[in-house]
Design a protein around this motif. Sequence first.
Motif, short mmCIF file in Angstrom:
data_model
loop_
_atom_site.label_atom_id
_atom_site.label_comp_id
_atom_site.label_asym_id
_atom_site.label_seq_id
_atom_site.Cartn_x
_atom_site.Cartn_y
_atom_site.Cartn_z
N PHE A 32 5.36 -11.67 -2.48
CA PHE A 32 4.85 -10.10 -2.23
C PHE A 32 3.37 -9.96 -1.20
N LEU A 33 3.72 -8.95 -0.38
CA LEU A 33 2.45 -8.74 0.57
C LEU A 33 1.82 -7.37 -0.37
N LEU A 34 0.57 -7.48 -0.73
CA LEU A 34 -0.07 -6.28 -1.01
C LEU A 34 -1.03 -5.90 -0.10
N ILE A 35 -1.24 -4.66 0.10
CA ILE A 35 -2.04 -3.91 1.00
C ILE A 35 -3.06 -3.30 0.50
N VAL A 36 -4.10 -4.00 0.61
CA VAL A 36 -5.50 -3.42 -0.12
C VAL A 36 -6.46 -3.00 0.68
N TRP A 37 -7.13 -2.00 0.24
CA TRP A 37 -8.20 -1.19 0.83
C TRP A 37 -9.56 -1.56 0.37
N ASN A 38 -10.49 -1.92 1.42
CA ASN A 38 -11.60 -2.55 1.08
C ASN A 38 -12.60 -1.37 1.21
N VAL A 39 -13.19 -1.07 0.06
CA VAL A 39 -14.17 0.33 0.17
C VAL A 39 -15.35 -0.08 1.17
N TYR A 40 -15.82 -1.17 0.85
CA TYR A 40 -17.18 -1.53 1.65
C TYR A 40 -16.75 -1.59 3.51
N TYR A 44 -8.11 -2.06 5.78
CA TYR A 44 -6.79 -2.61 4.80
C TYR A 44 -7.10 -4.07 4.89
N ASN A 45 -6.68 -4.88 4.07
CA ASN A 45 -6.40 -6.28 4.02
C ASN A 45 -5.19 -6.64 3.60
N PRO A 46 -4.42 -7.92 4.12
CA PRO A 46 -3.22 -8.18 3.30
C PRO A 46 -3.71 -9.53 2.36
N VAL A 47 -2.93 -9.14 0.98
CA VAL A 47 -3.16 -10.22 0.08
C VAL A 47 -1.86 -10.60 -0.24
N ALA A 72 -0.31 -0.22 -1.35
CA ALA A 72 1.12 -0.71 -1.63
C ALA A 72 1.49 -2.02 -1.71
N VAL A 73 2.72 -2.17 -2.07
CA VAL A 73 3.27 -3.61 -2.18
C VAL A 73 4.78 -3.85 -1.57
N ARG A 81 9.57 -1.77 0.16
CA ARG A 81 8.48 -1.37 -0.83
C ARG A 81 8.74 -1.49 -2.05
N VAL A 82 7.93 -2.07 -2.89
CA VAL A 82 7.85 -2.44 -4.41
C VAL A 82 7.40 -1.29 -5.09
#
Length: 86
Positions: A32-40, A44-47, A72-73, A81-82
């Motif tokens: 899985f690819l997680l799209i993660v928003w970094n607030v600081y 977006y970062n891929p996880v 998103a995942v 999209r999951v």
Amino acid sequence: MFDGPDYPNSITEDLFESWLEEGRASKISYHFLLIVWNVYDEKYNPVYVETREEIGNYELYPNAKGSEALIAVYDLYSESRVSIGV
């Protein structure tokens, strides 16, 4: 991608595709690819994760209380999209 008021920012299709390719090319068997928003950093970062259980380690945007929020995942191989539900 991720245009509109429901998302903090958008990303290009090329960047998204590069994240999918990076995850599939890894020697670790990510699924899985997680799209993660970094607030600081306000980006977006891929996880990449191997199992669905690992997805639960992230809180959903916009209700996340920490510095990262799950947007998103995606399945790395079907590119679909999951559903992560609320």
